[in-house]
Design a protein around this motif. Structure first.
Motif, PDB file in Angstrom:
ATOM      1  N   GLN A 129     -80.086 -24.315  10.350  1.00 13.15           N
ATOM      2  CA  GLN A 129     -79.857 -25.741  10.148  1.00 13.15           C
ATOM      3  C   GLN A 129     -80.944 -26.590  10.791  1.00 13.15           C
ATOM      4  O   GLN A 129     -81.369 -27.603  10.273  1.00 13.15           O
ATOM      5  CB  GLN A 129     -78.520 -26.137  10.775  1.00 13.15           C
ATOM      6  CG  GLN A 129     -77.306 -25.748   9.967  1.00 13.15           C
ATOM      7  CD  GLN A 129     -77.208 -26.545   8.686  1.00 13.15           C
ATOM      8  OE1 GLN A 129     -77.470 -26.026   7.614  1.00 13.15           O
ATOM      9  NE2 GLN A 129     -76.831 -27.795   8.760  1.00 13.15           N
ATOM     10  N   ASN A 130     -81.319 -26.182  11.992  1.00 12.89           N
ATOM     11  CA  ASN A 130     -82.233 -27.000  12.774  1.00 12.89           C
ATOM     12  C   ASN A 130     -83.054 -26.076  13.659  1.00 12.89           C
ATOM     13  O   ASN A 130     -82.554 -25.050  14.129  1.00 12.89           O
ATOM     14  CB  ASN A 130     -81.421 -27.977  13.639  1.00 12.89           C
ATOM     15  CG  ASN A 130     -82.269 -29.125  14.140  1.00 12.89           C
ATOM     16  OD1 ASN A 130     -83.291 -29.466  13.546  1.00 12.89           O
ATOM     17  ND2 ASN A 130     -81.880 -29.712  15.257  1.00 12.89           N
ATOM     18  N   ILE A 180     -77.538 -30.385   4.973  1.00  8.78           N
ATOM     19  CA  ILE A 180     -76.663 -31.525   5.264  1.00  8.78           C
ATOM     20  C   ILE A 180     -75.226 -31.212   4.841  1.00  8.78           C
ATOM     21  O   ILE A 180     -74.273 -31.537   5.547  1.00  8.78           O
ATOM     22  CB  ILE A 180     -77.174 -32.801   4.567  1.00  8.78           C
ATOM     23  CG1 ILE A 180     -78.524 -33.232   5.164  1.00  8.78           C
ATOM     24  CG2 ILE A 180     -76.161 -33.943   4.719  1.00  8.78           C
ATOM     25  CD1 ILE A 180     -79.208 -34.350   4.402  1.00  8.78           C
ATOM     26  N   ILE A 181     -75.068 -30.558   3.689  1.00 11.08           N
ATOM     27  CA  ILE A 181     -73.733 -30.192   3.201  1.00 11.08           C
ATOM     28  C   ILE A 181     -73.023 -29.277   4.204  1.00 11.08           C
ATOM     29  O   ILE A 181     -71.846 -29.465   4.517  1.00 11.08           O
ATOM     30  CB  ILE A 181     -73.826 -29.530   1.806  1.00 11.08           C
ATOM     31  CG1 ILE A 181     -74.060 -30.607   0.740  1.00 11.08           C
ATOM     32  CG2 ILE A 181     -72.585 -28.711   1.478  1.00 11.08           C
ATOM     33  CD1 ILE A 181     -74.459 -30.072  -0.624  1.00 11.08           C
ATOM     34  N   LYS A 182     -73.754 -28.303   4.740  1.00  8.24           N
ATOM     35  CA  LYS A 182     -73.156 -27.408   5.737  1.00  8.24           C
ATOM     36  C   LYS A 182     -72.706 -28.188   6.970  1.00  8.24           C
ATOM     37  O   LYS A 182     -71.628 -27.953   7.516  1.00  8.24           O
ATOM     38  CB  LYS A 182     -74.155 -26.316   6.153  1.00  8.24           C
ATOM     39  CG  LYS A 182     -74.313 -25.189   5.157  1.00  8.24           C
ATOM     40  CD  LYS A 182     -75.207 -24.102   5.754  1.00  8.24           C
ATOM     41  CE  LYS A 182     -75.395 -22.942   4.798  1.00  8.24           C
ATOM     42  NZ  LYS A 182     -76.258 -21.900   5.375  1.00  8.24           N
ATOM     43  N   GLU A 183     -73.551 -29.122   7.419  1.00 10.58           N
ATOM     44  CA  GLU A 183     -73.208 -29.916   8.599  1.00 10.58           C
ATOM     45  C   GLU A 183     -71.982 -30.793   8.325  1.00 10.58           C
ATOM     46  O   GLU A 183     -71.094 -30.910   9.179  1.00 10.58           O
ATOM     47  CB  GLU A 183     -74.403 -30.762   9.029  1.00 10.58           C
ATOM     48  CG  GLU A 183     -74.130 -31.728  10.172  1.00 10.58           C
ATOM     49  CD  GLU A 183     -73.719 -31.069  11.489  1.00 10.58           C
ATOM     50  OE1 GLU A 183     -73.118 -31.767  12.320  1.00 10.58           O
ATOM     51  OE2 GLU A 183     -73.972 -29.862  11.691  1.00 10.58           O
ATOM     52  N   LEU A 184     -71.907 -31.402   7.153  1.00 12.79           N
ATOM     53  CA  LEU A 184     -70.730 -32.202   6.787  1.00 12.79           C
ATOM     54  C   LEU A 184     -69.464 -31.351   6.848  1.00 12.79           C
ATOM     55  O   LEU A 184     -68.435 -31.767   7.402  1.00 12.79           O
ATOM     56  CB  LEU A 184     -70.891 -32.774   5.375  1.00 12.79           C
ATOM     57  CG  LEU A 184     -71.872 -33.937   5.189  1.00 12.79           C
ATOM     58  CD1 LEU A 184     -72.176 -34.145   3.704  1.00 12.79           C
ATOM     59  CD2 LEU A 184     -71.329 -35.230   5.798  1.00 12.79           C
ATOM     60  N   MET A 208     -75.860 -21.999  10.785  1.00 14.24           N
ATOM     61  CA  MET A 208     -74.537 -22.024  10.167  1.00 14.24           C
ATOM     62  C   MET A 208     -74.506 -20.945   9.100  1.00 14.24           C
ATOM     63  O   MET A 208     -75.368 -20.915   8.226  1.00 14.24           O
ATOM     64  CB  MET A 208     -74.242 -23.391   9.547  1.00 14.24           C
ATOM     65  CG  MET A 208     -73.971 -24.457  10.567  1.00 14.24           C
ATOM     66  SD  MET A 208     -73.503 -26.008   9.800  1.00 14.24           S
ATOM     67  CE  MET A 208     -73.541 -27.089  11.241  1.00 14.24           C
ATOM     68  N   THR A 209     -73.490 -20.070   9.181  1.00 16.97           N
ATOM     69  CA  THR A 209     -73.470 -18.928   8.268  1.00 16.97           C
ATOM     70  C   THR A 209     -72.043 -18.486   7.974  1.00 16.97           C
ATOM     71  O   THR A 209     -71.131 -18.725   8.770  1.00 16.97           O
ATOM     72  CB  THR A 209     -74.257 -17.740   8.878  1.00 16.97           C
ATOM     73  OG1 THR A 209     -74.176 -16.618   7.988  1.00 16.97           O
ATOM     74  CG2 THR A 209     -73.711 -17.335  10.240  1.00 16.97           C
ATOM     75  N   PHE A 231     -73.676 -21.107  15.250  1.00 19.74           N
ATOM     76  CA  PHE A 231     -74.189 -20.400  16.420  1.00 19.74           C
ATOM     77  C   PHE A 231     -75.549 -20.983  16.793  1.00 19.74           C
ATOM     78  O   PHE A 231     -76.192 -21.643  15.981  1.00 19.74           O
ATOM     79  CB  PHE A 231     -74.381 -18.903  16.111  1.00 19.74           C
ATOM     80  CG  PHE A 231     -73.152 -18.222  15.599  1.00 19.74           C
ATOM     81  CD1 PHE A 231     -72.207 -17.709  16.477  1.00 19.74           C
ATOM     82  CD2 PHE A 231     -72.923 -18.103  14.230  1.00 19.74           C
ATOM     83  CE1 PHE A 231     -71.055 -17.095  15.999  1.00 19.74           C
ATOM     84  CE2 PHE A 231     -71.791 -17.496  13.747  1.00 19.74           C
ATOM     85  CZ  PHE A 231     -70.850 -16.977  14.632  1.00 19.74           C
ATOM     86  N   SER A 232     -75.967 -20.721  18.021  1.00 19.00           N
ATOM     87  CA  SER A 232     -77.329 -21.070  18.439  1.00 19.00           C
ATOM     88  C   SER A 232     -78.038 -19.784  18.838  1.00 19.00           C
ATOM     89  O   SER A 232     -77.452 -18.917  19.493  1.00 19.00           O
ATOM     90  CB  SER A 232     -77.306 -22.033  19.632  1.00 19.00           C
ATOM     91  OG  SER A 232     -76.833 -23.283  19.220  1.00 19.00           O
ATOM     92  N   TYR A 233     -79.285 -19.668  18.431  1.00 19.29           N
ATOM     93  CA  TYR A 233     -80.121 -18.540  18.832  1.00 19.29           C
ATOM     94  C   TYR A 233     -81.367 -19.097  19.500  1.00 19.29           C
ATOM     95  O   TYR A 233     -81.836 -20.181  19.161  1.00 19.29           O
ATOM     96  CB  TYR A 233     -80.508 -17.675  17.631  1.00 19.29           C
ATOM     97  CG  TYR A 233     -79.326 -16.999  16.966  1.00 19.29           C
ATOM     98  CD1 TYR A 233     -78.545 -16.092  17.678  1.00 19.29           C
ATOM     99  CD2 TYR A 233     -78.989 -17.265  15.646  1.00 19.29           C
ATOM    100  CE1 TYR A 233     -77.458 -15.474  17.078  1.00 19.29           C
ATOM    101  CE2 TYR A 233     -77.910 -16.657  15.037  1.00 19.29           C
ATOM    102  CZ  TYR A 233     -77.144 -15.759  15.766  1.00 19.29           C
ATOM    103  OH  TYR A 233     -76.061 -15.158  15.173  1.00 19.29           O
TER     104      TYR A 233
END
Length: 243
Positions: free
Chosen positions: A231-232, A28-32, A102-103, A85-87
């Motif tokens: 993240q997801n 959540i912190i990364k998304e914020l 997220m990296t 990014f999306s993989y």
């Protein structure tokens, strides 16, 4: 509605364990931070940040933690610079897998994800190889205990939701991504217990995988889910008890 992956239910059962390890807050912190970085620190003009704040509150994140990480993302405080990014690729049994990542080190992350996919019988694919099998939807999970199903259905519909399902112990409300935070806030004000509220990739169709042939797939999904930079994760399988 479109098929809904039972992996969401497996994830839900793991949520308590994840919380103990701090995984939930970390994600959540990364998304914020990324939401504030890309759209600014004002949630009124940044729908993605509003959604991230809604998710943080549903996870009982302290307000000062939320504020501090928004400031870091917006550059108002010093913080780590994350990229997103999306993989996508295929797991065992031909199952489609999508990951939001997220990296702060893309090369390290993609190498680690490729290693996990290969180790458990999957492989990373090109962009677009499986994304067409999913649609992006807001998913609001409401705790069902002491909730009147008919009232929730009517309130969700009135708030602008598109679909409503009961899944095991909870209700899942589907909506357009842009309305997710608004509808979750609306329902919370009416006294419903929102377990989670986020935008997910939901599979259009489901692949049935026999439980007795699923160990590699489940191991892969769990290892990806536990990876700090993932993240997801979304997939299109459902476990079945018949062979």
């Amino acid at each position: 509605m479109a098929g809904h992956s039972k992996w969401a239910n497996i994830k839900h059962k793991k949520a308590a364990q994840d919380a103990k390890r701090g995984k939930v807050f970390t994600k959540i912190i990364k998304e914020l931070m990324v939401a504030a970085k890309t759209g600014g620190s004002d949630p009124e003009s940044n729908p993605r940040l509003r959604q991230a704040i809604s998710t943080a509150k549903a996870a009982n994140m302290p307000s000062d933690t939320i504020s501090r990480n928004i400031q870091k993302g917006a550059g108002e405080l010093e913080g780590v610079d994350y990229e997103e990014f999306s993989y996508e690729g295929f797991g065992p049994e031909g199952v489609a897998i999508m990951m939001d990542v997220m990296t702060d080190n893309k090369n390290r992350t993609v190498a680690e994800i490729r290693h996990l996919m290969t180790k458990f019988g999957g492989n990373l694919g090109e962009n677009g190889s499986v994304s067409w099998m999913f649609e992006k939807l807001g998913q609001i999970i409401v705790e069902s205990e002491s909730t009147n199903e008919e009232n929730l259905f009517n309130d969700a519909l009135e708030a602008g939701a598109d679909d409503f399902n009961r899944e095991e112990l909870d209700f899942v409300i589907s909506t357009s991504p842009s309305l997710t935070a608004e509808i979750a806030e609306n329902l919370e004000k009416k006294g419903y217990n929102i377990i989670s509220s986020k935008v997910d990739m939901v599979p259009k169709n489901i692949i049935e995988v026999p439980e007795n042939n699923s160990s590699k797939l489940i191991n892969l999904m769990e290892k990806l889910e536990e990876h700090d930079d993932v993240q997801n994760i979304a997939s299109n399988f459902q476990l079945t008890s018949h062979s």
